[in-house]
Design an enzyme around this catalytic site. Sequence first.
Site, short mmCIF file in Angstrom:
data_model
loop_
_atom_site.label_atom_id
_atom_site.label_comp_id
_atom_site.label_asym_id
_atom_site.label_seq_id
_atom_site.Cartn_x
_atom_site.Cartn_y
_atom_site.Cartn_z
N GLU A 1 0.81 -1.21 0.00
CA GLU A 1 0.00 0.00 0.00
C GLU A 1 0.86 1.27 0.00
O GLU A 1 0.56 2.21 -0.70
CB GLU A 1 -0.93 -0.01 1.23
CG GLU A 1 -1.92 1.14 1.30
CD GLU A 1 -2.97 1.11 0.20
OE1 GLU A 1 -3.00 0.12 -0.56
OE2 GLU A 1 -3.74 2.09 0.09
N ASP A 2 1.90 1.28 0.80
CA ASP A 2 2.61 2.55 1.04
C ASP A 2 3.99 2.66 0.41
O ASP A 2 4.62 3.70 0.48
CB ASP A 2 2.79 2.76 2.56
CG ASP A 2 1.45 2.93 3.25
OD1 ASP A 2 0.47 3.25 2.56
OD2 ASP A 2 1.40 2.75 4.47
#
Length: 730
Positions: A81-82
């Site tokens: 996700e990051d």
Amino acid sequence: MTEELEKLYKDFEDTVRKNMPSASLENIRRAFDYAYKCHDGQKRKSGEPYITHPLAAAKIIAEMGIDEESVIAALLHDCIEDTGSTHEEIEKLFGKDVAEIVEGVTKLTRVTYTSKEEEQMENFRKMLLAMAKDIRVIIIKLADRLHNMRTLEYHTEQKQREKALETMEIYAPIAHRLGMQKFKWELEDRSIQFLDPIGYKAIAEGLKKKKEQNETFFDNVQTKITERLAENGIKCTVYGRIKHIYSIYRKMYSQNKTFDEVLDLYAFRVIVDDIADCYNVLGYIHDMYRPIPGHFKDYIGTPKPNMYQSLHTTVLGTEGIPFEVQIRTWEMHQTAEYGIAAHWKYKQGIKGTGDEEKFAWIRRLLETQQESDAQDFFKELKTDMFSDEVFVFTPQGDVINLPAGATPIDFAYNIHSAIGNRMTGAKVNGRIVPFTQILENGDIVEVITSNASRGPSRDWLKIVKSPEARNKIRQWFKKERREENIEHGKAMFEEELRRAGIPMQDVTNDENLPRILKRVAYPNLDDLFAAIGYGGASAQKSVNKIREELRTIEKAKKSDLETVLTQQQPKPAPKKEHPVHGIVVEGVDNCLVKFSRCCTPVPGDDIVGFITRGFGVSVHRRDCKNYIRSVSNPEEKDRWINVKWANTDSEKYTTAIHITAKERSGLVMDIAMVLNSANLKITSFNARDVGNGMSTATVVLGVRNSIELKSTMAKLNSIKGVTEVTRGQE
Ligand code: MN
């Protein structure tokens, strides 16, 4: 890496070593180093390096001792996700299972949550559970949320409320369903602290005072029970605790009790080695203290649906203080705290370790579920939970619950039969798909409709899964003839109308339609069209009647143009379904809003909000008796906050529209009618001839948003003779 971080890691590693002796510390370190590199340079709101978050989540997983893959996946859970990390890379480095778990957690993180009605909420929860094909995904997601809640203080008040509400409505119930009570309690207590700080503080302080008053109570009870059981040769662990704040909170507000009326603030746990001892202990407890009737529960004989087992009894202590005693075995204790996660551990644990005897009770549980093989248990559990349902989204984010195997057609008919009947195509997750596409959990489904659609096909009856869709399609075929007549009749009618120079809108607008229908003597337009379609009525004669009626209406109106322009149609009552949109709560967006029953405020009233114990805001009129009484009560005073109507005139912005049109009689009237039917506030209206048979008009009006503006401009553009509609420059 900083010394501090090394220390945190060391601590985490100790937890792994203690709870998961067979896990490879080397593999876990490799995962940590990878995540460390991925998150390098990222910081949390608290200022700490980002890696502390996945590390903390992994520690929570390690405390439960699930398995090595879960711990590794927890360390990596924010990588996709990051950071630049990918599924492929994780799969290459840490294996397929880990990659799939991380992917699953990422997917859940992306699902957006908006507070909706209860029913939607249940669907949402079910969907999250169903989306996680591997139950470890949910367990990691819960650990992730738990750590985020533990560090929520660094966020803005707005964010705190949002996260806390989401936790209370989604994650705590999921933890409950999975039997993970320890998670549930902490999630609830941490949420209520932000959702109702006043109520939370009151209970926390009350408990503190009680504890000081009864300082020796805990020790006394604990010692007495331990001694008595030891005398009788029962090995046990006894400890006392104060009940969780939210469980007291709920009792107080759902049963309308004061803090002092909540009976069992204290609970003691007696944990023993086997089931026989549980019942023995119960006997001794009832011998030592007087049981309060109606409070004994045998969850060993009848486990709760989430597999919780214990004996519960409430007794009166010698000091006159009532308390609850929960009696269970160590295995039951593990299940009570970690629920499904404990089962997962069990599944790993029996692999060739010869530990099976220790888990006799689980085997019994499995037997009652008619399971022959413990390994199959989880497979069953996963597919069993919601195997007959699928949860998908509308483009607006509403959750639609359909039977498994449902197609876009089922989806369309679930929304509305008119959508299904006019469906010409469908998109799933933004891509055009065939009608036969089987929908999957979490899909975003969009139906493409067209008025030119010929309606459903008979083949659809073979494709659809839901009885609802099947019925609606059958109904359509029943009425098919009539629809054809209507279509045909409507075409003839429209042709005649065009010849007469009357816009269709003049016939269909809300004001004219009732009078027109009365004149032609049909209950609705479809009946008229159907009659024209099969030849029972003449299109020409009908249009003649309509033209006469419209002339009468226009004559009556022309005399009073001013009134038409300035008078607003009565505002519709605020819709009960989505009251939150009409109200702005000072300092807080997106919180639950409801209208009080005592004074039923409507737009325009002077209003004020009350932070209810159900952590929503209840809106009252400022002249409401209940408000006046409550605001002078020092205990409730602080709960009142400022609220206002979202779409008061001040919330509108003023804009100007220029209209260019061919000069014709009735033009100004038509423009006025369009503006009036859109229910807009008009500040000024100027029309003038500019020669060459053309005229222009400038309207200054208030609109709520650009969508409203655009739709108004489009309507103006469709007026006969109008050649151009533009936004005015001030
Ligand atoms: Mn996270």
